[in-house]
Design a protein around this motif. Structure first.
Motif, PDB file in Angstrom:
ATOM      1  N   PHE A   4       0.831  -1.204   0.000  1.00  0.00           N
ATOM      2  CA  PHE A   4       0.000   0.000   0.000  1.00  0.00           C
ATOM      3  C   PHE A   4       0.870   1.260   0.000  1.00  0.00           C
ATOM      4  O   PHE A   4       0.589   2.222  -0.718  1.00  0.00           O
ATOM      5  N   LEU A 267      -3.901   3.976  -6.489  1.00  0.00           N
ATOM      6  CA  LEU A 267      -4.615   3.071  -5.593  1.00  0.00           C
ATOM      7  C   LEU A 267      -5.782   2.389  -6.292  1.00  0.00           C
ATOM      8  O   LEU A 267      -6.043   1.195  -6.070  1.00  0.00           O
ATOM      9  N   SER A 268      -6.491   3.118  -7.159  1.00  0.00           N
ATOM     10  CA  SER A 268      -7.618   2.503  -7.865  1.00  0.00           C
ATOM     11  C   SER A 268      -7.130   1.445  -8.847  1.00  0.00           C
ATOM     12  O   SER A 268      -7.775   0.392  -8.998  1.00  0.00           O
ATOM     13  N   TYR A 271      -5.985  -1.636  -6.542  1.00  0.00           N
ATOM     14  CA  TYR A 271      -6.974  -2.358  -5.742  1.00  0.00           C
ATOM     15  C   TYR A 271      -8.302  -2.600  -6.469  1.00  0.00           C
ATOM     16  O   TYR A 271      -8.994  -3.577  -6.176  1.00  0.00           O
TER      17      TYR A 271
END
Length: 309
Positions: A4, A267-268, A271
């Motif tokens: 992350f 991040l999109s 994930y």
């Protein structure tokens, strides 16, 4: 957690570069009311100038010092952007004062295609390399906290630091110098600024030159990462959602918007992308910008316009 953080750091660094391009839009719009569609072409033109001057100057002067060659190339490219800003003000903006917004928009589109053609004529149309000495190797951070550490591209770290430094310098310039205060006065009210003796023509040259310097720095960074090629003009399209998010008249908004877009894209893609077949990084920013246009069209930091009837 380490994975992350890798995505988060990558998004923040990409976001700083988006913000750097978006700053060119914001600076010009604040001072002249012109939405500058030529910003992407300015990035390409400046990057081409830097790449080619870095090749030519050591040959012309017989230099073996790479740093000195790059420094002289940067100075020459910056001088060229100043000449370009002066010509745009003298040949275009001066004759379009108080014209409709669509007229000014079409003028910047004309400047875009002119710069694309001029860049090919002067500097050529091949893919050129910019090497300013930024390290390319990745490094591992926080290896004492997370097993294996957090992988970070060192070139991205340098690029983000350079972009952040330029943003700080521009902020100080606008807040602490008399020229910066004059630029802000022009942004607030053109006629009032003229009435107290601030020359609009000189201010427009300065602001287009400052936008040209941001384009030059952005072009050097993107050119170092990808090579100088004509796809660099599309970098400006990546900055459009940034200014929609942050607000077309806000310098801090360009920075915050760039970071939001950069982090959101990374991040999109990491994930959510696997769930929808990938490719979300391409359209995420534009969907987010569309949502803002529907519910808060002035952006996070833009001025809300209230029409009284």
């Amino acid at each position: 957690m380490a994975f992350f953080l890798e995505a988060l750091f990558g998004g923040l660094m990409a976001g700083m570069l988006y913000a750097l391009v978006a700053l060119g839009f914001v600076l010009i719009f604040k001072a002249s009311g012109v939405f500058n569609f030529a910003q992407g072409a300015m990035v390409l033109f400046a990057a081409l100038a830097m790449a080619r001057f870095a090749e030519w100057i050591p040959v012309w002067l017989g230099l073996d010092n790479k740093f000195l060659g790059n420094l002289l190339a940067f100075i020459c490219a910056a001088a060229l952007m100043f000449v370009l800003a002066s010509l745009i003000e003298k040949l275009v903006l001066r004759h379009l004062v108080n014209q409709e917004g669509v007229t000014l928009l079409m003028a910047t589109l004309g400047i875009t295609y002119f710069l694309d053609g001029l860049g090919q004529t002067i500097f050529g149309s091949d893919i050129y390399k910019i090497d300013v000495g930024m390290p390319k190797d990745p490094i591992f951070l926080l290896d004492s906290i997370f097993e294996g550490g957090v992988l970070v591209n060192l070139e991205d770290v340098y690029a983000a630091c350079i972009a952040a430094l330029l943003v700080v310098v521009l902020s100080l310039f606008f807040q602490k110098t008399s020229t910066g205060r004059a630029l802000r006065a022009v942004a607030d009210d053109h006629q009032a600024a003229q009435s107290i003796g601030i020359p609009l023509n000189r201010i427009w040259v300065i602001v287009w030159f400052v936008a040209g310097i941001t384009a030059l720095v952005a072009g050097i960074i993107w050119g170092s990462k990808m090579g100088v090629q004509f796809s660099l003009t599309t970098v400006a399209l990546r900055a459009l959602p940034v200014i929609i998010l942050g607000g077309l008249t806000s310098v801090p908004g360009a920075i915050i918007g760039g970071l939001i877009i950069g982090v959101g894209e990374k991040l999109s893609e990491v994930y959510i992308g696997p769930m929808v077949g990938g490719g979300i990084e391409i359209w995420f920013a534009y969907v987010l910008a569309l949502v803002f246009l529907l519910f808060r069209p002035q952006g996070l930091f833009g001025e809300k316009i209230i029409d009284r009837v």
